[in-house]
Design a protein around this motif. Structure first.
Motif, PDB file in Angstrom:
ATOM      1  N   ASP A   1     -26.018  -2.573  -5.184  1.00  0.00           N
ATOM      2  CA  ASP A   1     -25.558  -3.202  -3.947  1.00  0.00           C
ATOM      3  C   ASP A   1     -25.201  -2.177  -2.880  1.00  0.00           C
ATOM      4  O   ASP A   1     -24.602  -2.519  -1.870  1.00  0.00           O
TER       5      ASP A   1
ATOM      6  N   THR B   1     -17.108  -1.649 -22.818  1.00  0.00           N
ATOM      7  CA  THR B   1     -18.446  -1.914 -22.285  1.00  0.00           C
ATOM      8  C   THR B   1     -19.464  -1.872 -23.417  1.00  0.00           C
ATOM      9  O   THR B   1     -19.333  -1.073 -24.350  1.00  0.00           O
TER      10      THR B   1
ATOM     11  N   ILE C   1     -15.059   2.098 -15.131  1.00  0.00           N
ATOM     12  CA  ILE C   1     -15.550   2.891 -16.270  1.00  0.00           C
ATOM     13  C   ILE C   1     -14.834   4.250 -16.305  1.00  0.00           C
ATOM     14  O   ILE C   1     -14.337   4.687 -17.356  1.00  0.00           O
TER      15      ILE C   1
ATOM     16  N   GLY D   1     -25.362  -4.008 -15.935  1.00  0.00           N
ATOM     17  CA  GLY D   1     -25.080  -3.636 -14.546  1.00  0.00           C
ATOM     18  C   GLY D   1     -26.026  -4.354 -13.601  1.00  0.00           C
ATOM     19  O   GLY D   1     -26.921  -5.106 -13.997  1.00  0.00           O
ATOM     20  N   ARG D   2     -25.812  -4.079 -12.319  1.00  0.00           N
ATOM     21  CA  ARG D   2     -26.548  -4.763 -11.273  1.00  0.00           C
ATOM     22  C   ARG D   2     -28.044  -4.503 -11.301  1.00  0.00           C
ATOM     23  O   ARG D   2     -28.833  -5.348 -10.878  1.00  0.00           O
TER      24      ARG D   2
ATOM     25  N   VAL E   1     -24.133   4.876 -16.429  1.00  0.00           N
ATOM     26  CA  VAL E   1     -23.451   6.164 -16.484  1.00  0.00           C
ATOM     27  C   VAL E   1     -23.312   6.670 -17.930  1.00  0.00           C
ATOM     28  O   VAL E   1     -23.229   7.876 -18.176  1.00  0.00           O
TER      29      VAL E   1
ATOM     30  N   THR F   1     -17.677  -1.086 -10.531  1.00  0.00           N
ATOM     31  CA  THR F   1     -17.879  -0.868 -11.963  1.00  0.00           C
ATOM     32  C   THR F   1     -17.566   0.575 -12.346  1.00  0.00           C
ATOM     33  O   THR F   1     -16.887   0.839 -13.341  1.00  0.00           O
ATOM     34  N   LEU F   2     -18.059   1.504 -11.519  1.00  0.00           N
ATOM     35  CA  LEU F   2     -17.900   2.903 -11.882  1.00  0.00           C
ATOM     36  C   LEU F   2     -16.421   3.300 -11.888  1.00  0.00           C
ATOM     37  O   LEU F   2     -15.984   4.062 -12.751  1.00  0.00           O
TER      38      LEU F   2
ATOM     39  N   ASP G   1     -30.283   6.243 -12.275  1.00  0.00           N
ATOM     40  CA  ASP G   1     -29.077   5.423 -12.164  1.00  0.00           C
ATOM     41  C   ASP G   1     -28.014   6.194 -11.358  1.00  0.00           C
ATOM     42  O   ASP G   1     -27.672   7.333 -11.714  1.00  0.00           O
TER      43      ASP G   1
ATOM     44  N   GLY H   1     -24.753   5.865 -11.002  1.00  0.00           N
ATOM     45  CA  GLY H   1     -23.517   6.200 -11.716  1.00  0.00           C
ATOM     46  C   GLY H   1     -23.720   7.405 -12.624  1.00  0.00           C
ATOM     47  O   GLY H   1     -22.884   8.315 -12.692  1.00  0.00           O
TER      48      GLY H   1
ATOM     49  N   ASP I   1     -23.108   0.350  -2.788  1.00  0.00           N
ATOM     50  CA  ASP I   1     -21.749   0.863  -2.556  1.00  0.00           C
ATOM     51  C   ASP I   1     -21.370   2.023  -3.474  1.00  0.00           C
ATOM     52  O   ASP I   1     -20.261   2.537  -3.396  1.00  0.00           O
ATOM     53  N   CYS I   2     -22.285   2.446  -4.334  1.00  0.00           N
ATOM     54  CA  CYS I   2     -21.909   3.467  -5.320  1.00  0.00           C
ATOM     55  C   CYS I   2     -21.527   4.789  -4.638  1.00  0.00           C
ATOM     56  O   CYS I   2     -20.588   5.472  -5.068  1.00  0.00           O
TER      57      CYS I   2
HETATM   58  N1  LIG Z   1     -21.771  -2.426 -18.180  1.00  0.00           N
HETATM   59  C1  LIG Z   1     -21.707  -1.171 -17.716  1.00  0.00           C
HETATM   60  N2  LIG Z   1     -21.147  -0.196 -18.457  1.00  0.00           N
HETATM   61  C2  LIG Z   1     -21.078   1.076 -18.017  1.00  0.00           C
HETATM   62  N3  LIG Z   1     -21.512   1.451 -16.796  1.00  0.00           N
HETATM   63  C3  LIG Z   1     -22.063   0.532 -16.007  1.00  0.00           C
HETATM   64  C4  LIG Z   1     -22.196  -0.824 -16.418  1.00  0.00           C
HETATM   65  N4  LIG Z   1     -22.789  -1.497 -15.406  1.00  0.00           N
HETATM   66  C5  LIG Z   1     -23.030  -0.604 -14.424  1.00  0.00           C
HETATM   67  N5  LIG Z   1     -22.593   0.610 -14.774  1.00  0.00           N
HETATM   68  C6  LIG Z   1     -22.614   1.835 -13.983  1.00  0.00           C
HETATM   69  O1  LIG Z   1     -22.003   1.549 -12.739  1.00  0.00           O
HETATM   70  C7  LIG Z   1     -22.783   2.134 -11.704  1.00  0.00           C
HETATM   71  C8  LIG Z   1     -22.570   1.379 -10.429  1.00  0.00           C
HETATM   72  O2  LIG Z   1     -21.250   1.572 -10.039  1.00  0.00           O
HETATM   73  P1  LIG Z   1     -20.659   0.778  -8.815  1.00  0.00           P
HETATM   74  O3  LIG Z   1     -21.473   0.993  -7.601  1.00  0.00           O
HETATM   75  O4  LIG Z   1     -19.199   1.081  -8.772  1.00  0.00           O
HETATM   76  O5  LIG Z   1     -20.849  -0.661  -9.377  1.00  0.00           O
HETATM   77  P2  LIG Z   1     -21.099  -2.069  -8.768  1.00  0.00           P
HETATM   78  O6  LIG Z   1     -22.504  -2.396  -9.132  1.00  0.00           O
HETATM   79  O7  LIG Z   1     -20.105  -2.865  -9.487  1.00  0.00           O
HETATM   80  O8  LIG Z   1     -20.890  -1.971  -7.287  1.00  0.00           O
HETATM   81  C9  LIG Z   1     -24.185   2.067 -12.213  1.00  0.00           C
HETATM   82  O9  LIG Z   1     -24.978   3.050 -11.590  1.00  0.00           O
HETATM   83  C10 LIG Z   1     -24.002   2.318 -13.699  1.00  0.00           C
HETATM   84  O10 LIG Z   1     -24.001   3.693 -13.986  1.00  0.00           O
END
Ligand SMILES: Nc1ncnc2c1ncn2[C@@H]1O[C@H](COP(=O)(O)OP(=O)(O)O)[C@@H](O)[C@H]1O
Ligand SMILES: O=C[C@H](O)COP(=O)(O)O
Length: 606
Positions: free
Chosen positions: A425, A520, A475, A568-569, A529, A471-472, A588, A590, A427-428
């Motif tokens: 999305d 997770t 984590i 994840g997304r 990640v 998510t990151l 990826d 993350g 925002d990472c």
């Molecule tokens: N279920 C999961 N467990 C561990 N890491 C995840 C999971 N889903 C996504 N991620 C990590 O989160 C990263 C995205 O982080 P972020 O942008 O904060 O998340 P979001 O998609 O919630 O906006 C992905 O690139 C991946 O590495």
């Protein structure tokens, strides 16, 4: 869609917007520092309902706080879930003698942060805290989304409204939980957009090409499951209704519909469609439903749960008949459910078709500043002195390593944003930059200068939890919390002259990974990640060689280009993220963010 904004910088946008919202609705209050909007007339004798998640979906769900609807909503940054600490503050602010239900969108970040907040509340003795996770989208095929489940669209607002009225009518906690879950199971939604939305301050390619539309987008600009030549309106609505209603699609058919069922239709403005066009969409949907012998028992239309300024809509069909059968122990007819949908409320954004509760006199007279409250200021972690065992290292070296890693992550922000715009999305990059800035600020305040690793990681966990949503953020926070616990145990059990070398540290990282794996399901090969984090920890523990650990980490991170996402997304994207030449997805984001951290540490320590 335009990328021009009155507020081009998103960093203070959410906070300012929440201040503006409560100002025009005297029955709302705000905890500005934690971005929690709550009912100033909260009634603790009724079940509390808390919703929230990333911002950018307004009016959902901050606009649905009020009597007869939500008790509170917790806002994260744009498209990134709030931290567990923010959610925890909301749970305490709208505490209830009967229980608290956290109604959340089925996205990973919200699952992790709200899930953690629930565990923390339970550990503090707060009873009856449950999650109702809403997933109503039908676009992602079953085979692709089987590990994550259906993601959430505007259907969550129907869950909030019906549960809100149920709570006001004194329904029991467990009945409300069961009802919420059944409402989610029995709602089918689909989103279509003429263009993606633009997030203030974000650059890079974000348009849908001229003459095409995307069907099956998530709430956060995630690329649609289908990208097709823009059809005439009648054909477009037909395709959407097929996706919602078809009963013989093995990859979809998520909700059962049969002749004579009582259905609620929700036509949601995704944010950027004119009210004039919205009316015509509703008319066309109703015509086509009628030709399929479906006459909805209630029709709602307008902005409910959007994606910033996205020109598009989502359609939701809620099958009340199915919900009634599933909840027949306490719901005797579908008209009881309709009564809940129509019940009075006091929220800023639910359509004015239902009645409003009068505003209590005392709240009408409040001054603007009276609407802002603060939770008791927690003592800054830096000020907390612990007399527990320490693990002493060279403070200057560790501070240098953290600074290098944070600077490098900041420099990587545009690249992370580009990758996450394709597979997520978008925002990472921002999320990681916020974390890096949080670390740099903490270093300025002296983080790590006494060389005690235990204290350093305790503070770092708090800094990351406070500064990184998404998510990151979750984590990394869980990983760091696990690492801190492991260091505390190691400090307590080791001799005063314990050598703190890379191997010793690797063992603590491995133990932290075990903690993380409980929260997770992601493992090596799932394109997250974890593809970088796990090889790093395992190699460091086995070899005690930081360089080898960083190499394994980099190999894992870069190797994600070859992987199909299982969690994840990125799961939603599938083949649609491949470029015009059919090349694969970017790595990826993350995983690459963690590779950058690991490389930064190595560079500084070499
Ligand atoms: N279920 C999961 N467990 C561990 N890491 C995840 C999971 N889903 C996504 N991620 C990590 O989160 C990263 C995205 O982080 P972020 O942008 O904060 O998340 P979001 O998609 O919630 O906006 C992905 O690139 C991946 O590495
Ligand atoms: O708006 C964002 C959602 O509420 C949660 O998404 P996340 O998985 O990015 O944190």
């Amino acid at each position: 869609m335009t990328d021009r904004h009155i507020f081009p910088d998103h960093t203070t946008l959410v906070f300012r917007s929440l201040r503006g919202l409560v100002a025009s609705h005297p029955y709302l209050s705000l905890i500005p520092s934690l971005k929690v909007v709550y009912r100033a007339d909260h009634d603790p004798s009724k079940v509390s309902l808390i919703c929230g998640g990333g911002s950018g979906h307004e009016p959902g769900t901050v606009g649905h706080v009020g009597r007869g609807l939500l008790s509170a909503s917790v806002a994260g940054d744009v498209f990134a879930s709030p931290s567990a600490r923010q959610v925890g503050a909301a749970i305490k602010k709208v505490h209830s003698e009967k229980g608290v239900i956290l109604i959340i969108t089925n996205y990973t970040g919200d699952n992790l942060h709200f899930g953690l907040a629930r565990l923390m509340a339970q550990s503090e003795g707060i009873k009856n805290v449950e999650l109702v996770v809403v997933g109503d989208d039908v676009s992602v095929p079953r085979s692709r989304g089987n590990m994550v489940g259906r993601r959430c669209l505007a259907g969550i607002t129907l869950v909030c409204k019906i549960l809100g009225a149920g709570s006001e009518a004194n329904m029991e906690f467990q009945n409300l939980v069961d009802l919420g879950r059944s409402l989610s199971t029995n709602t089918a939604s689909i989103c279509v957009a003429l263009d993606h939305c633009h997030v203030p301050g974000r650059s890079g390619e974000w348009h849908i090409e001229e003459g095409r539309v995307e069907i099956g987008l998530g709430l956060h600009n995630e690329t649609g499951v289908f990208n097709i030549a823009a059809p005439p309106p009648e054909e477009l609505i037909k395709q959407l209704l097929d996706l919602l209603l078809k009963q013989d699609d093995p990859e979809r058919s998520f909700v059962k519909f049969k002749d004579g069922d009582d259905l609620v239709l929700l036509v949601n403005n995704q944010g950027g469609l004119s009210a004039l066009e919205m009316g015509a969409v509703v008319d066309e949907v109703l015509n086509q439903l009628e030709s399929r012998s479906i006459i909805p028992v209630r029709i709602l239309s307008g902005p409910f749960m959007g994606s910033m300024n996205m020109p598009g809509i989502s359609l939701s069909l809620l099958n009340l008949s199915n919900v009634q059968s599933a909840c027949s122990g306490f719901i005797k007819s579908t008209s009881e459910l309709l009564d809940l949908l129509d019940a009075p409320h006091n929220s800023p954004a639910w359509p004015a078709t239902s009645q409003m509760y009068p505003i209590p006199e005392a709240l009408k007279r409040r001054k603007r500043e009276d609407q802002f409250t603060e939770v008791e200021k927690e003592k800054e972690e830096e000020e907390v002195e612990t007399d527990g065992p320490k693990l002493l290292v060279d403070g200057d070296q560790i501070r240098k390593a953290m600074k290098t890693a944070a600077d490098d992550v900041l420099a990587l922000e545009p690249q992370l944003t580009r990758w996450d715009t394709i597979v997520g999305d978008g925002d990472c990059g921002e999320t990681c930059a916020l974390g890096a800035k949080g670390v740099l600020k903490a270093l300025d305040k002296g983080l790590g200068s006494d060389g005690d690793l235990v204290k350093l990681f305790r503070i770092l966990t708090q800094v990351i939890d406070d500064s990184m949503g998404g998510t990151l953020g979750a984590i990394f926070s869980i990983f760091l919390a696990g690492l801190t616990t492991s260091l505390i145990q190691a400090a307590a059990s080791s001799s005063p002259n314990q050598t703190i070398d890379p191997k010793f540290f690797g063992q603590q990282v491995e133990s932290a990974l075990e903690t993380l794996k409980q929260r997770t399901a992601a493992r090596v090969g799932h394109r997250t990640v974890m593809d970088a984090l796990i090889p790093f920890g395992e190699t460091l523990a086995q070899t005690g060689d930081l360089q080898k650990a960083v190499e394994a980490c980099k190999k894992g991170g870069e190797g994600t280009v070859q992987l199909e996402a299982k969690l994840g997304r990125a799961t939603y994207v599938g083949d649609s993220a491949k470029d015009k030449d059919g090349n694969g997805m970017p790595p990826d984001p993350g995983a690459m963010a963690f590779v950058t951290v690991a490389e930064g540490i190595l560079k500084a320590l070499r």
